[in-house]
Design an enzyme around this catalytic site. Structure first.
Site, short mmCIF file in Angstrom:
data_model
loop_
_atom_site.label_atom_id
_atom_site.label_comp_id
_atom_site.label_asym_id
_atom_site.label_seq_id
_atom_site.Cartn_x
_atom_site.Cartn_y
_atom_site.Cartn_z
N LYS A 139 0.86 -1.20 0.00
CA LYS A 139 0.00 0.00 0.00
C LYS A 139 0.88 1.23 0.00
O LYS A 139 2.00 1.21 0.50
CB LYS A 139 -0.86 0.01 1.26
CG LYS A 139 -2.05 0.96 1.17
CD LYS A 139 -3.19 0.28 0.46
CE LYS A 139 -4.46 1.07 0.47
NZ LYS A 139 -5.63 0.23 0.14
N GLY A 176 -20.68 7.07 3.41
CA GLY A 176 -19.62 7.40 2.45
C GLY A 176 -20.18 7.42 1.05
O GLY A 176 -20.95 6.53 0.67
N GLY A 205 -18.14 8.11 -1.88
CA GLY A 205 -17.03 8.16 -2.85
C GLY A 205 -17.25 7.06 -3.87
O GLY A 205 -18.37 6.61 -4.09
N ASN A 206 -16.17 6.60 -4.49
CA ASN A 206 -16.28 5.59 -5.54
C ASN A 206 -17.08 4.37 -5.07
O ASN A 206 -18.03 3.93 -5.74
CB ASN A 206 -14.88 5.19 -6.02
CG ASN A 206 -14.91 3.99 -6.96
OD1 ASN A 206 -15.10 2.85 -6.54
ND2 ASN A 206 -14.77 4.24 -8.25
N ALA A 207 -16.73 3.83 -3.90
CA ALA A 207 -17.40 2.60 -3.45
C ALA A 207 -18.85 2.86 -3.05
O ALA A 207 -19.76 2.18 -3.52
CB ALA A 207 -16.61 2.00 -2.28
N GLY A 208 -19.08 3.85 -2.19
CA GLY A 208 -20.42 4.09 -1.67
C GLY A 208 -21.40 4.52 -2.76
O GLY A 208 -22.54 4.02 -2.82
N1 GLU Z 1 -7.45 0.50 -3.06
C1 GLU Z 1 -8.25 -0.67 -3.34
C2 GLU Z 1 -8.24 -1.59 -2.15
O1 GLU Z 1 -8.02 -1.18 -1.03
C3 GLU Z 1 -7.82 -1.34 -4.64
C4 GLU Z 1 -6.44 -1.88 -4.65
C5 GLU Z 1 -5.98 -2.35 -6.02
O2 GLU Z 1 -6.76 -2.35 -6.95
O3 GLU Z 1 -4.81 -2.72 -6.11
O4 GLU Z 1 -8.56 -2.75 -2.26
#
Ligand code: GLU
Length: 402
Positions: free
Chosen positions: A96, A206, A208-211
């Site tokens: 990360k 939330g 954002g993209n996910a919510g």
């Molecule tokens: N940021 C996203 C996660 O936490 C996607 C990670 C990715 O696609 O490598 O799963």
């Protein structure tokens, strides 16, 4: 979120799964920690890339831009990525990245400079067979395209698979934009069938993209989304919110609170009498203070780490099924994996192919855990973790590292 709480949880997993000291030590320790300082417009921003484990494949995980990013948090997020890729059964490890910055205070030009500076700082340790970043909180496909471009300039050759979550025109995959939410919906549908849940009310924390995408996909499937929130507050309508309208209001005014309906607090949203609660923002929102007030039957964790471990025990004892982050939000990294495969093959799939392969992966991941969970005295998260750490350790053992 603290790495110490991960260590605590791992110790518990270690006992349940009979892990020895060297196995536990391996899981607790990131393989590499890289740090830098990025300078943009005379200001310096701390930046991180943590590479947790690559026994199952190259390190994989997003880059987050947020004012509260710190090394401890990036370590936790990198650890979760190793477990997530193992849970989803994709041949990747976990890593990360993050930059301590409030991206809302930077101009587009400065964000581009920051993204390019990130790659300049870390390009030697990332790469299509080394470590593959992606978007995370407050990072976008556009930024991924800048990063790909910068990486290729530095190494002097094309390398589309160095980063995922790119726009389609810069080598991205169809469906990647909605993949986190869509993967979560596939998992949710399986869980609903298993426990025979009929109520369809949903609260989403939330936007954002996910919510936001979860809201759209759930409404399309006949769910009644009664509350959504963002960092400024929440809106509620027992008859159901108009998600199209909310998306428009969020993009025009910056917040869902400008939608015309009852306003509630983020805290009230988490405690609503709904069937399904979907935390989709940041970590540590369901805590020992509010867990006993959660009334949902299922919690679908689209965010990373939304439930603290104390809260998790309370939810479990209330009979709430928590679909944990490393499974529930694994759709994002799964389509990232598909994107990387398409980049490596130079052969691109249509949307239906991506969706059906995603569904196959998510249903299989859910079923593997469900099978273990049904006969087990432990909660669903614990079972998900036990399975994931075993897969990582099996890969380490096969390589002769244990
Ligand atoms: N940021 C996203 C996660 O936490 C996607 C990670 C990715 O696609 O490598 O799963």
């Amino acid at each position: 979120m603290e790495y110490a709480s991960i260590i605590n949880f791992l110790n518990k997993i270690g006992k349940i799964a009979n892990l020895n000291d060297s196995e536990l030590e391996l899981l607790k320790t990131p393989q590499f920690i890289h740090q830098a300082e990025l300078e943009v417009s005379g200001k310096k921003y701390p930046a991180y890339r943590v590479q947790h484990n690559n026994a199952r494949g190259p390190f994989k995980g997003g880059i987050r831009y947020h004012p509260e990013v710190n090394l401890d948090e990036v370590k936790a997020l990198a650890f979760w990525m190793s477990l997530k890729t193992a849970t989803a059964d994709i041949p990747l490890g976990g890593g990360k990245g993050g930059v301590t910055v409030n991206p809302k205070e930077l101009s587009v030009e400065e964000l581009e400079e920051l993204s390019r500076a990130y790659v300049k700082a870390f390009y030697k340790v990332i790469g299509p067979q080394q470590d593959i970043p992606a978007p995370d909180v407050y990072t976008t496909p556009e930024m991924m395209a800048w990063m790909r471009d910068e990486y290729e300039k530095l190494i002097g050759e094309k390398a589309p698979g160095v980063i995922t979550g790119k726009p389609i025109e810069a080598g991205g995959s169809l469906v990647r934009d909605i993949a986190t939410a869509l993967g979560g919906v596939y998992v949710l549908e399986e869980a609903i069938e298993k426990i025979g849940l009929e109520e369809k009310t949903v609260a989403i924390q939330g936007f954002g993209n996910a919510g936001m995408n979860a809201a759209k996909l759930l409404v399309e499937r006949g769910f009644n989304v009664v509350a959504v929130s963002d960092s400024k507050g929440a809106v509620f309508d027992a008859l159901g919110l108009d998600i199209e309208k909310l998306v428009k209001i969020k993009s025009e005014t910056g917040s869902v609170i400008n939608y015309n309906s009852e306003k509630i607090s983020n805290k009230q949203l988490l405690e609503l009498d709904v069937a399904i609660l979907v935390p989709s923002a940041l970590a540590n929102v369901i805590t020992v203070e509010n867990a006993a007030n959660v009334k949902a039957k299922i919690v679908l964790e689209l965010a990373n780490g939304p439930t603290t471990s104390g809260a998790d025990d309370i939810l479990h004892s209330s009979g709430i099924l928590v679909l944990p982050d490393i499974l529930a939000n694994a759709g994002g990294v799964t389509v990232s994996y598909f994107e990387w495969v398409q980049n490596n093959e130079d052969n691109y799939w249509d949307a239906e192919t991506v969706k059906s392969r995603l569904k196959e992966k998510m249903v299989s991941a859910f079923s593997q855990v469900w099978e273990k969970y049904s006969g087990s005295e432990h909660d669903f998260r614990t079972n998900t973790y036990v399975l994931a750490v075993k897969k990582i350790l099996d890969a380490e053992r096969a390589r002769g590292n244990l």
